[in-house]
Each structure stands twice: as structure tokens, then as C-alpha cells.
Design an enzyme around this catalytic site. Structure first.
Site: not given
Ligand code: NAI
Length: 318
Positions: A76, A21, A167-168, A198-199, A164
Site C-alpha cells: 500500500v 476482513l 495511526a488508526k 483473524s490472524r 497502532y
Molecule cells: P489480516 O492479517 O487477516 O489481514 C491483513 C492483510 O493485509 C494481510 O493479508 C496482509 O498480508 C495485508 N497487508 C499487510 N501489509 C500490507 C501492505 N503493506 N500492503 C498490502 N497488503 C498488506 O488482518 P485483519 O484482522 O483482517 O485486519 C484488516 C484490517 O482491520 C487491518 O487494518 C486491521 O488493523 C484492522 N482491524 C482489525 C481488527 C480485528 O479484530 N481483526 C480490529 C480492528 C482493526
């Protein structure tokens, strides 16, 4: 047709923008003229390791397409360094998208201190740290847009995601308060609860669904909420697969018991159907609105007949 929404002159910081995302948000904002800080620690989905590859690749992609971007590899939890990166490279910060995330799913019974701590640290503390570092700059310039990334797991709860989810939903509380503190300075704060392939979701969703749930179907909402024309503030949206909807609290009409009279658990049990009946519900949107019923009730005289209408059962014989 409405004019394109552009972001020229705006500096946007997207955390976790190396994948999923965050990457889609960064690419869209950059394509529309924003200068980007592409932050990503580059670790694994559970929070281990780090690498510069993901952030570098997205920043390079933006620059190749003619945009402006700098990669940042801080966690972060060092949010001040990420904001400093924006100031050093672009001289300002206008938009903060808190998106970085990891998962450490496990049942509550098996959850370790580390599982709890890591999730709070990245999602809640990380969003706090980045936003807190940007906040004085946004307020001083009289313009800012902040987005938090929540989740359906936080709103509704989810088996195996207590850390999770906590936190959310914490992010919703953070955003609701910041929305009030930023409003007078044109610093607006909203929350999205996305769903996307996503992953983080590839291990729990079937492949066809992952392919259909494109992150690019979430990013337009993120961009709109971060645009200066958008005056939305303190709101929460569910978004994914082309669906966008807004959430709010709903409260049952409930029942006001006569003030000054003893309120017994048995009385509540007796009125339970009425207390939990949503047929005449309201939608309080502030602490003042939330407390209004209770305050009104404090000043209310005991209603005629109430005592007799609430006939409390006698204490159980011991
Ligand atoms: P993703 O794993 O593809 O991307 C998350 C990115 O955050 C990764 O590239 C990772 O390296 C980076 N990251 C992790 N810890 C970090 C840190 N401490 N500092 C900086 N970067 C860091 O995951 P996705 O699915 O794109 O998730 C993005 C956000 O959306 C997350 O907050 C996730 O919880 C939220 N989300 C996603 C959903 C989904 O369906 N994909 C559903 C609900 C929430």
C-alpha cells in the site's frame, strides 16, 4: 423486501484482501457484481516478507465463482501502482477500501523507531497513498466511495498499541477531512472500526471468540457504505459479531470564563467538576461548531458577579 444492492459496473480496490476482513469484503463485493482489484503484499502479521499466494488465491476464488478480479501484490505504500492496476485492467476505479494492516505491539517503553515507522507506513501512509492516487479519478467521474479501517485501539487507546492507535485514529482525521473535500463531487468517505477473528487477533482472543467474530459480519457494512445508494459521509462505525453502531464526539457544556480577565490554573481547578460535567453535553460535528462557544465567549461582556464568583486562591507562599 428491498432490492439487492448490486455493484455492476463498479471497480473496487480492497487492500490487504488476501486474508481476514479484506478477503471477506472482496468476496462480498465481487459476489454482488463489482470488478475487484485484490491487493495483498502477502507478508507476515508483523510486516516482514512478501508473497503472491494470498491475493492470487482470493482473485482465483472470485473468478471461479464467475466474478471478475485481478490480483495485485504491491505494498500500500506504493498505492499509485495499485490504483494503476485497477485502471489498466478495468479502466476505472470507483471504490477504495483501505484495509491492509499489520501489528507491531509492544509497550511504549520498549517501542523501537522501526515499530513506530512500520505501523505508520502501512496504516496511515498506505491509506493516504492509495486514496491520493485514486482521488483525482473519483472526483473527475463525480462518484467514489472510500473506506478507512480504524480500530477500537485508536479510539480508546490500548496498552501496548501506541503506534497502532496513533495511526488508526489518524485515519479518522484523514477521513473526516476527505469527507469535506470529496462531498461536492459525490466522493464519500467513511471509517469502520471492526472486530473480527483473524490472524491479527488470533493471538490475543480465545478460540471460541475468534470463531464467533466472523469477518463476514463486518463486510456487509463495508459494502453498504461503498454503495451508491448510501449517502453517509465522514462517519465512524463500530462493527463486529453482528453489532453495528455509529460514533460521534461528545463535549461537556463546560464553562465560559469572562473574556479579558486573567485565567489562572487555580480557577480551572476550582471549576473542574463543571468543566468535565457531561450532563448538558453537545455533539459538535465541524470545526465551526467546535469553535462557536469560544467565538461567542470572545464577544461576550464580562458577566456580572463572575469575578467574585471565581474566587482564586492566593499564590502559594514561597
Ligand atoms: P489480516 O492479517 O487477516 O489481514 C491483513 C492483510 O493485509 C494481510 O493479508 C496482509 O498480508 C495485508 N497487508 C499487510 N501489509 C500490507 C501492505 N503493506 N500492503 C498490502 N497488503 C498488506 O488482518 P485483519 O484482522 O483482517 O485486519 C484488516 C484490517 O482491520 C487491518 O487494518 C486491521 O488493523 C484492522 N482491524 C482489525 C481488527 C480485528 O479484530 N481483526 C480490529 C480492528 C482493526
Amino acid at each position: 423486501m428491498k432490492k439487492d444492492l448490486r455493484f455492476e459496473g463498479r471497480v473496487a480496490l480492497v487492500t490487504g484482501a488476501g486474508n481476514g476482513l479484506g478477503r471477506a469484503h472482496a468476496l462480498l463485493l465481487a459476489a454482488r457484481g463489482a470488478q475487484l482489484v485484490v491487493n495483498d503484499l502477502g507478508g507476515g502479521a508483523h510486516g516482514g516478507g512478501r508473497s503472491s499466494v494470498a491475493a492470487d488465491a482470493v482473485a482465483a476464488q472470485i473468478r471461479t465463482a464467475g466474478g471478475q478480479a485481478v490480483a495485485n501484490h504491491d505494498s500500500v505504500s506504493d498505492g499509485d501502482r495499485i490504483v494503476q492496476c485497477a485502471l489498466d485492467h478495468f479502466g476505472r476505479i470507483d471504490i477504495v477500501i483501505n484495509n491492509a494492516g499489520i501489528l507491531r505491539d509492544t509497550s511504549f517503553q520498549k517501542m523501537s523507531e522501526e515499530d513506530w515507522e512500520q505501523i505508520q507506513r502501512v496504516h496511515l501512509y498506505g491509506s493516504y497513498k492509495v486514496t491520493h492516487a485514486a482521488w483525482p479519478h473519483l472526483r473527475e467521474q463525480g462518484y467514489g466511495r472510500v473506506l478507512m479501517t480504524s480500530s477500537a485501539a485508536g479510539i480508546y487507546g490500548n496498552f501496548g498499541q501506541a503506534n497502532y492507535a496513533a495511526a488508526k485514529l489518524g485515519l479518522v482525521g484523514l477521513a473526516s477531512s476527505l469527507a469535506l473535500e470529496g462531498r461536492s463531487k459525490n466522493v464519500l468517505v467513511n471509517v469502520i472500526a471492526p472486530v473480527a477473528g483473524s490472524r491479527l487477533t488470533e493471538t490475543i482472543l480465545p478460540p471460541q471468540l475468534i470463531a464467533a467474530l466472523k469477518p463476514e459480519l463486518v463486510s456487509p457494512l463495508a459494502a453498504w457504505l461503498c454503495h451508491e445508494d448510501c449517502k453517509e459521509n465522514g462517519s465512524l462505525f463500530e462493527v463486529g459479531a453482528g453489532y453495528v453502531g455509529k460514533l460521534r464526539w461528545e463535549r461537556s457544556h463546560g464553562h465560559c470564563f469572562a473574556p479579558g480577565r486573567e485565567l489562572r490554573p487555580e480557577t480551572l481547578a476550582q471549576r473542574w467538576a463543571e468543566i468535565t460535567d457531561f450532563s448538558h453535553s453537545t455533539h459538535p460535528s465541524s470545526v465551526a461548531e467546535s469553535l462557536s462557544q469560544a467565538i461567542e465567549n470572545m464577544g461576550a461582556a464580562p458577566r456580572d458577579g463572575e469575578a467574585s464568583s471565581i474566587s482564586t486562591p492566593p499564590p502559594a507562599a514561597s
